[in-house]
Design a protein around this motif. Structure first.
Motif, mmCIF file in Angstrom:
data_model
loop_
_atom_site.group_PDB
_atom_site.id
_atom_site.type_symbol
_atom_site.label_atom_id
_atom_site.label_comp_id
_atom_site.label_asym_id
_atom_site.label_seq_id
_atom_site.Cartn_x
_atom_site.Cartn_y
_atom_site.Cartn_z
ATOM 1 N N SER A 178 0.667 -1.323 0.063
ATOM 2 C CA SER A 178 -0.231 -0.117 0.154
ATOM 3 C C SER A 178 0.984 1.099 -0.058
ATOM 4 O O SER A 178 0.756 2.127 -0.893
ATOM 5 C CB SER A 178 -1.071 -0.110 1.218
ATOM 6 O OG SER A 178 -1.769 1.050 1.380
ATOM 7 N N GLU A 179 1.921 1.225 0.933
ATOM 8 C CA GLU A 179 2.758 2.309 0.928
ATOM 9 C C GLU A 179 3.909 2.051 1.695
ATOM 10 O O GLU A 179 4.025 1.168 2.541
ATOM 11 C CB GLU A 179 2.067 3.655 1.704
ATOM 12 C CG GLU A 179 3.073 4.978 1.879
ATOM 13 C CD GLU A 179 1.985 5.980 2.855
ATOM 14 O OE1 GLU A 179 1.844 7.042 2.271
ATOM 15 O OE2 GLU A 179 1.764 5.565 3.954
ATOM 16 N N LEU A 180 5.046 2.698 1.426
ATOM 17 C CA LEU A 180 6.379 2.532 2.060
ATOM 18 C C LEU A 180 6.892 3.946 2.503
ATOM 19 O O LEU A 180 7.033 4.659 2.016
ATOM 20 C CB LEU A 180 7.338 1.867 1.293
ATOM 21 C CG LEU A 180 8.856 1.761 1.786
ATOM 22 C CD1 LEU A 180 8.632 0.796 2.881
ATOM 23 C CD2 LEU A 180 9.931 1.196 0.771
ATOM 24 N N VAL A 213 8.844 1.927 7.016
ATOM 25 C CA VAL A 213 7.633 1.275 7.709
ATOM 26 C C VAL A 213 6.867 0.941 6.611
ATOM 27 O O VAL A 213 6.283 1.948 5.640
ATOM 28 C CB VAL A 213 6.749 2.233 8.348
ATOM 29 C CG1 VAL A 213 5.459 1.982 9.086
ATOM 30 C CG2 VAL A 213 7.902 2.829 9.482
ATOM 31 N N LEU A 214 6.332 -0.415 6.382
ATOM 32 C CA LEU A 214 5.568 -0.933 5.150
ATOM 33 C C LEU A 214 4.061 -1.075 5.705
ATOM 34 O O LEU A 214 3.790 -1.497 6.795
ATOM 35 C CB LEU A 214 5.974 -2.182 4.858
ATOM 36 C CG LEU A 214 4.966 -2.832 3.630
ATOM 37 C CD1 LEU A 214 5.365 -2.190 2.496
ATOM 38 C CD2 LEU A 214 5.414 -4.327 3.715
ATOM 39 N N SER A 215 2.913 -0.511 4.719
ATOM 40 C CA SER A 215 1.669 -0.487 4.873
ATOM 41 C C SER A 215 1.240 -1.619 3.900
ATOM 42 O O SER A 215 1.657 -1.150 2.744
ATOM 43 C CB SER A 215 0.911 0.862 4.982
ATOM 44 O OG SER A 215 1.040 1.400 5.848
ATOM 45 N N TYR A 216 0.681 -2.502 4.092
ATOM 46 C CA TYR A 216 0.266 -3.587 3.174
ATOM 47 C C TYR A 216 -1.137 -4.005 3.292
ATOM 48 O O TYR A 216 -1.789 -3.435 4.369
ATOM 49 C CB TYR A 216 1.154 -4.891 3.286
ATOM 50 C CG TYR A 216 0.929 -5.521 4.683
ATOM 51 C CD1 TYR A 216 -0.136 -6.892 4.550
ATOM 52 C CD2 TYR A 216 1.301 -5.106 5.951
ATOM 53 C CE1 TYR A 216 -0.361 -7.504 5.792
ATOM 54 C CE2 TYR A 216 1.227 -5.882 7.146
ATOM 55 C CZ TYR A 216 0.364 -6.923 7.127
ATOM 56 O OH TYR A 216 -0.041 -7.439 8.448
ATOM 57 N N ILE A 217 -1.633 -4.626 2.295
ATOM 58 C CA ILE A 217 -3.123 -4.943 2.338
ATOM 59 C C ILE A 217 -3.276 -6.302 2.764
ATOM 60 O O ILE A 217 -2.563 -7.209 2.106
ATOM 61 C CB ILE A 217 -3.680 -4.881 0.750
ATOM 62 C CG1 ILE A 217 -3.428 -3.250 0.341
ATOM 63 C CG2 ILE A 217 -5.334 -4.933 1.096
ATOM 64 C CD1 ILE A 217 -3.916 -2.266 0.935
ATOM 65 N N ASN A 218 -4.037 -6.741 3.638
ATOM 66 C CA ASN A 218 -4.456 -7.897 4.212
ATOM 67 C C ASN A 218 -5.431 -8.542 3.373
ATOM 68 O O ASN A 218 -5.950 -8.229 2.395
ATOM 69 C CB ASN A 218 -4.705 -7.964 5.648
ATOM 70 C CG ASN A 218 -6.188 -7.410 6.141
ATOM 71 O OD1 ASN A 218 -6.814 -7.095 5.298
ATOM 72 N ND2 ASN A 218 -6.394 -7.178 7.374
#
Length: 232
Positions: A178-180, A213-218
């Motif tokens: 999603s975002e880094l 900091v990684l934001s990911y999609i579950n």
């Protein structure tokens, strides 16, 4: 979540009408197909806001070859009418998956194209007919795959190589980005998916000791922010 909508235009004459608002809603942003199951399902509904039925066509395509139809899966019904304020379920059935990896997920796309019917008034006019296509990810997950997606994110190995960011995914799970953030600043250049058992070198500048900091999609389509890590 990345839902891709493409317009397929059939022009009966050179007159422009206002854009038709799609009434077909897909009930999920992704499908996780457990290999031990005979099928997976996806709910569709016609909100009825525009008061017209839709002709719905669905198929599965490989993630890396989106213009093709997959040989591994079929969708039933592949083509049907969805009336206003009605629902239907797509059944995704594995038909030829014996050659897919058993130690990692395989990534596909489910495509749903909805074509609105013409009203009686439109049939007597020059109209622009618009079909809307929605595409969501499908993860085919082998039965013996160990671990979980959050554990896979924790195992990602972030390195600075030649001043550029390299990330290695030693797990069997696809990690959808999603975002880094690097040192609290958003970075561009990450792939859409960090594929299982792969190493990706990006154009993103990075040095040792930078904080990522990684934001990911579950699996449920929600964005999750992982714990901060330090590049090595």
């Amino acid at each position: 979540m990345r839902l891709k909508v493409a317009a397929f235009l059939a022009l009966a004459a050179g007159f422009w009408l206002p854009q038709v608002q799609a009434g077909v809603n897909v009930g999920s942003t992704r499908v996780v197909y457990q290999s031990k199951e005979k099928e997976a399902s996806l709910a569709l509904s016609n909100s009825g806001e525009d008061g017209v039925p839709y002709l719905v066509q669905s198929w599965v395509s490989p993630f890396d070859n989106r213009d093709d139809s997959s040989d591994e899966f079929i969708i039933t019904p592949p083509l049907f009418r969805l009336d206003a304020k009605s629902q239907n379920n797509l059944r995704i059935i594995a038909t030829n998956t014996q050659n897919l990896p058993t130690d990692k997920e395989s990534l596909f796309l489910v495509n749903v194209k909805a074509i609105p019917a013409m009203s009686a008034e439109q049939r007597n006019q020059n109209v622009l007919q618009i079909a809307l296509k929605t595409t969501i990810k499908m993860f085919y997950r082998p039965a013996n795959l160990k671990g979980t997606l959050p554990q896979a994110v924790e195992q990602l190995q972030w390195r600075a190589e030649g001043g550029k960011l390299t990330v290695h995914n030693p797990s069997g799970f696809n990690v959808v980005v999603s975002e880094l953030l690097i040192n609290n600043s958003a970075s561009k250049g990450m792939p859409e998916v960090i594929k299982p058992l792969s190493t990706v070198t990006t154009p993103i500048a990075l040095k040792n000791s930078d904080t990522l900091v990684l934001s990911y999609i579950n699996e449920y389509g929600s964005t999750v922010k992982a714990a901060p890590v330090t590049a090595h």
